[in-house]
Design a protein around this motif. Sequence first.
Motif, PDB file in Angstrom:
ATOM      1  N   GLU A 258       0.825  -1.193   0.000  1.00 20.20           N
ATOM      2  CA  GLU A 258       0.000   0.000   0.000  1.00 20.20           C
ATOM      3  C   GLU A 258       0.867   1.253   0.000  1.00 20.20           C
ATOM      4  O   GLU A 258       2.074   1.202   0.217  1.00 20.20           O
ATOM      5  CB  GLU A 258      -0.913   0.006   1.230  1.00 20.20           C
ATOM      6  N   SER A 277      -5.381   4.377  -0.407  1.00 19.67           N
ATOM      7  CA  SER A 277      -4.673   3.120  -0.667  1.00 19.67           C
ATOM      8  C   SER A 277      -4.577   2.216   0.557  1.00 19.67           C
ATOM      9  O   SER A 277      -4.107   1.084   0.451  1.00 19.67           O
ATOM     10  CB  SER A 277      -3.254   3.425  -1.174  1.00 19.67           C
ATOM     11  N   THR A 278      -5.014   2.709   1.697  1.00 17.72           N
ATOM     12  CA  THR A 278      -4.864   1.944   2.945  1.00 17.72           C
ATOM     13  C   THR A 278      -5.585   0.595   2.851  1.00 17.72           C
ATOM     14  O   THR A 278      -6.734   0.516   2.415  1.00 17.72           O
ATOM     15  CB  THR A 278      -5.419   2.755   4.132  1.00 17.72           C
ATOM     16  N   THR A 280      -5.111  -1.811   0.853  1.00 14.29           N
ATOM     17  CA  THR A 280      -5.218  -2.379  -0.493  1.00 14.29           C
ATOM     18  C   THR A 280      -3.808  -2.707  -0.984  1.00 14.29           C
ATOM     19  O   THR A 280      -2.817  -2.365  -0.347  1.00 14.29           O
ATOM     20  CB  THR A 280      -5.905  -1.404  -1.471  1.00 14.29           C
ATOM     21  N   GLY A 282      -1.022  -3.051  -4.419  1.00 18.49           N
ATOM     22  CA  GLY A 282      -0.680  -2.655  -5.774  1.00 18.49           C
ATOM     23  C   GLY A 282       0.827  -2.648  -5.924  1.00 18.49           C
ATOM     24  O   GLY A 282       1.554  -3.236  -5.119  1.00 18.49           O
ATOM     25  N   PRO A 284       2.840   0.429  -6.226  1.00 18.40           N
ATOM     26  CA  PRO A 284       3.273   1.834  -6.268  1.00 18.40           C
ATOM     27  C   PRO A 284       4.798   1.899  -6.294  1.00 18.40           C
ATOM     28  O   PRO A 284       5.459   1.321  -5.435  1.00 18.40           O
ATOM     29  CB  PRO A 284       2.690   2.421  -4.986  1.00 18.40           C
ATOM     30  N   ASN A 304       2.142   2.551 -11.335  1.00 17.49           N
ATOM     31  CA  ASN A 304       1.623   1.223 -11.025  1.00 17.49           C
ATOM     32  C   ASN A 304       1.769   0.360 -12.277  1.00 17.49           C
ATOM     33  O   ASN A 304       2.191   0.857 -13.335  1.00 17.49           O
ATOM     34  CB  ASN A 304       0.159   1.325 -10.584  1.00 17.49           C
ATOM     35  N   ASN A 325      -5.266  -3.279  -6.711  1.00 15.02           N
ATOM     36  CA  ASN A 325      -5.460  -2.131  -7.599  1.00 15.02           C
ATOM     37  C   ASN A 325      -4.218  -1.953  -8.460  1.00 15.02           C
ATOM     38  O   ASN A 325      -3.134  -1.674  -7.951  1.00 15.02           O
ATOM     39  CB  ASN A 325      -5.705  -0.857  -6.786  1.00 15.02           C
ATOM     40  N   ILE A 329      -2.488   5.860  -9.648  1.00  8.73           N
ATOM     41  CA  ILE A 329      -3.124   6.420  -8.452  1.00  8.73           C
ATOM     42  C   ILE A 329      -2.774   7.897  -8.341  1.00  8.73           C
ATOM     43  O   ILE A 329      -1.612   8.286  -8.521  1.00  8.73           O
ATOM     44  CB  ILE A 329      -2.660   5.656  -7.190  1.00  8.73           C
ATOM     45  N   ASP A 341      -8.631   9.970  -4.433  1.00  3.04           N
ATOM     46  CA  ASP A 341      -7.988   9.439  -5.632  1.00  3.04           C
ATOM     47  C   ASP A 341      -8.738   9.957  -6.859  1.00  3.04           C
ATOM     48  O   ASP A 341      -9.865   9.535  -7.126  1.00  3.04           O
ATOM     49  CB  ASP A 341      -7.976   7.920  -5.616  1.00  3.04           C
TER      50      ASP A 341
END
Length: 546
Positions: A258, A277-278, A280, A282, A284, A304, A325, A329, A341
Amino acid sequence: MSKVKKILGGVLALIVLIIISVAVKFSTDRNNPYKNTIAESLIPTFKEIPIDFTHQFNGTESLPVTASVLIDIDNDGVDELFLGGGYNQQDEIFSYKAGKFVSISKSVGLPIKEHSTTLSGASTDLDNNGFTDLILSREDGIVIYYNTNGKFTPKILEYDLADNATPLGLTLGDVNKDGFTDIFVANYIRKKQMVGQNNFSENYGPQSLLLINNGDHTFKNTTIEAGLEYLHNTFMGILIDIDNDTWLDLVIAYDTGEIRTYKNKGDGTFEKKENPSTNTFGYPMGIAVGDYNNDGLVDFMFSNTGSTVPHFLASGNIEDKSLFNSDWIFFENKGHFVFEDVAEKTQIKDFEFSWGAVFADMNNDGLQELIVAENYIDFPPHKVFKLPGRFLVQKEDHTFVSTEEKSGIVNPNYAITPLVSDFNTDGYLDLVWVNIGSPVLAYINKGGKNNFIKVKLDDNAKNLGAKVEVITTGGKKITEDFIVGEGLTSDQSATLHFGLGKDQVQQVVVRYIGGSEYTFLAPKTNTLLTIPKVSDSIPTTNLSQE
């Protein structure tokens, strides 16, 4: 035996199907996923110029990144360009001269390195001698090249480097306001200890570190007591004042994890704050930093994997796929650590695999563009189908339009980050694509008729984190933060650049994290403003300019 053959045949067919689906998806991703348009007059165009540097990538020994730094070595107001070498490849420093980049590595005493890759870089005046120093990370740790009158002297930074950690990203700032520059080190697992590239397992990766400057060229690891303990692979972080309270906060991009935002409480500790984004997952990686909508609050874009890799592949071992995700972002800052977002609203959400990213006003209209590096050297389809590297011009409605082909800066190589600086001092920002395992590309902006103002701050602890606000005769307010580390494993220019459109400058205010301010009253438009070296107690006055 026939059953085994059927199973093997099915597996092979699935592999072929995956490769075809990725390849088809990747080839179509080059097309703009949005049907938006923009006036030709707003599209900046560029001319490619020579630079003799081809990065040598060793995929067995090295993580797939490289260092790049814009640094004014000789205090002449024009950036030099540092490029990190691959494993056993020498670093280089270039100066822009007579329409091309020329190596000055020997004349500045750039040290020779062996058996390592230069992975990331940053710059600031750590010893307060008036010259900007260079801080570099490699597999074996961090080295500081102290700058004295334009010549470098290396010194190893002593700190505890974990057996599984590679220092991958550096951001700098005076976290505790004691007058000395502190370092946040983003750590990533060592290349030979990696377990897959889509591993979302808890505690996969090393602890990133907050190193507090003791004021005597030594640093203390305060990560745990600062409340930043978290075992996970990290690409980079940014020390920046998010909520305008003069304390440097921290935003961190955790790979296969996250995005975390931490508020500096002013007592040596940080408080983790929730964001979109907390909780979740991805990928980044790079972080672009800027006030894209000119509301006085700093915003963040995070790269991403995007639309390139199918979700069933990219999501790896995540059990609940709804928590994954892959989109780009974009955190719009609403104040008081509240973010929205806005990737879909700004029309950047559905682009493809990306790395480092930068916000910068490339056409001097008062709105920042978004420039994003693409192509992954360890992703097989990229060997055949290349993404262009995105150059997204911002419209007045705060949506973005992809113009890299019309701008003449399509990047067919494996990019890590863009760098932007006004190398030829014509008032328009130029562009360097920092590429790995391929040639670096450099472009000069062909310019236009819009106005600008530039503000050059001394690159030191007192100035890091400062907010510079430009007020124009047309009533615009444009804000930039003086930070270290934007992009990915890179450092942008210490000269802040403001496009003005057809407006003139009415006032420029510099707000320091120490609480003082410096004001230029009615400075001359289309100039570089510099601040004389005075005491920390700075009055508001009309200052000289260059």
